[in-house]
Design a protein around this motif. Structure first.
Motif, short mmCIF file in Angstrom:
data_model
loop_
_atom_site.label_atom_id
_atom_site.label_comp_id
_atom_site.label_asym_id
_atom_site.label_seq_id
_atom_site.Cartn_x
_atom_site.Cartn_y
_atom_site.Cartn_z
N SER A 13 45.11 46.66 37.81
CA SER A 13 44.02 47.26 37.04
C SER A 13 44.50 48.44 36.22
CB SER A 13 42.87 47.66 37.96
OG SER A 13 43.31 48.65 38.85
N GLY A 14 45.53 49.14 36.69
CA GLY A 14 46.00 50.29 35.96
C GLY A 14 46.90 49.93 34.79
N LEU A 15 47.58 48.80 34.86
CA LEU A 15 48.58 48.49 33.85
C LEU A 15 48.17 47.39 32.90
CD1 LEU A 15 51.41 49.08 32.82
CD2 LEU A 15 52.29 47.47 34.46
N ARG A 40 38.32 24.97 40.22
CA ARG A 40 38.69 26.29 39.72
C ARG A 40 38.92 26.25 38.21
NH1 ARG A 40 39.36 30.08 43.77
NH2 ARG A 40 39.79 29.16 45.77
N GLU A 41 39.13 27.45 37.66
CA GLU A 41 39.47 27.59 36.25
C GLU A 41 40.99 27.48 36.13
OE1 GLU A 41 37.25 28.09 33.71
OE2 GLU A 41 35.67 27.90 35.18
N ASP A 64 39.44 39.42 31.29
CA ASP A 64 40.31 39.82 32.40
C ASP A 64 39.96 39.01 33.65
OD1 ASP A 64 41.07 41.73 30.59
OD2 ASP A 64 40.41 43.45 31.76
N GLY A 65 40.96 38.48 34.31
CA GLY A 65 40.75 37.74 35.54
C GLY A 65 40.02 36.42 35.39
N ALA A 66 40.00 35.85 34.18
CA ALA A 66 39.23 34.63 33.93
C ALA A 66 39.81 33.39 34.59
CB ALA A 66 39.13 34.39 32.42
N ARG A 74 47.02 39.71 32.87
CA ARG A 74 45.66 40.18 32.58
C ARG A 74 44.62 39.09 32.80
NH1 ARG A 74 41.83 39.86 28.87
NH2 ARG A 74 43.07 38.57 27.47
N VAL A 75 44.89 37.87 32.32
CA VAL A 75 43.86 36.82 32.37
C VAL A 75 43.81 36.09 33.71
CG1 VAL A 75 43.83 36.52 29.86
CG2 VAL A 75 45.28 35.03 31.28
N LEU A 76 44.86 36.22 34.52
CA LEU A 76 44.81 35.64 35.86
C LEU A 76 44.07 36.58 36.80
CD1 LEU A 76 48.42 34.23 36.15
CD2 LEU A 76 46.33 32.91 36.55
N ARG A 77 43.26 36.02 37.69
CA ARG A 77 42.60 36.85 38.69
C ARG A 77 43.66 37.46 39.60
NH1 ARG A 77 42.99 34.47 43.53
NH2 ARG A 77 43.07 32.21 43.63
#
Length: 163
Positions: A157-159, A5-6, A63-65, A89-92
């Protein structure tokens, strides 16, 4: 089964990059200080490690990287609403955030001065306020450990996808 995984380490000086790297596709070793990266580069790191010079409140990742982010003994340095929102934001969706840090409940004989520390429950409350779900929290004499799951679905996704 071994999953690749990342992952992101939020302080390459404090993490054990060599221990993590064989178990993931890539590791982003994040630190705002170029000198820290240079030191570790000279010491040698696995090919899967990429050094990222950045503040946690403004990560150069999509986003979600990340599947996982971990911070070893650095939460007290990055504990701000902006940094926590950036981690979300950067966590899936449902990705893990693992935190080990010096506890405000410790006596301060080792580690960061006690007036710069956070308690485990203070860290958990800050993460929950940003939509994280706390998976587990544990404290020891001088330290705490916390595992949280990144916000899922509509809330995330909204925030957290806006800059």
């Amino acid at each position: 089964m071994s999953w690749k995984r990342e992952a992101s380490g939020l302080d390459p000086e404090a993490i054990h990059i060599d221990d993590v790297a064989p178990h993931v596709c890539s590791v982003y070793a994040i630190d705002p200080q170029a000198e820290i990266h240079e030191f570790h580069w000279e010491e040698g790191v696995p090919d899967t490690v990429e050094f990222v010079e950045s503040d946690v409140a403004d990560l150069p990742l999509t986003d979600g990287a990340l599947d996982t982010a971990f911070s070893t003994m650095t939460y007290h340095e990055l504990a701000s609403d902006n940094a926590v929102a950036e981690l979300a934001r950067v966590l899936r969706s449902g990705g893990r955030l693992v935190v080990f840090d010096w506890s405000a409940d410790g006596d301060g004989e080792t580690g960061t001065p006690t007036d710069e520390r956070f308690g485990a429950h203070d860290a958990a409350e800050a993460l929950m306020a940003a939509g994280f779900k706390i998976f587990c929290v544990d404290t020891r004499t001088e330290t705490f450990a916390l595992v949280a799951l990144a916000p899922r679905g509509q809330f995330r996704s909204g925030l957290f996808t806006e800059r």
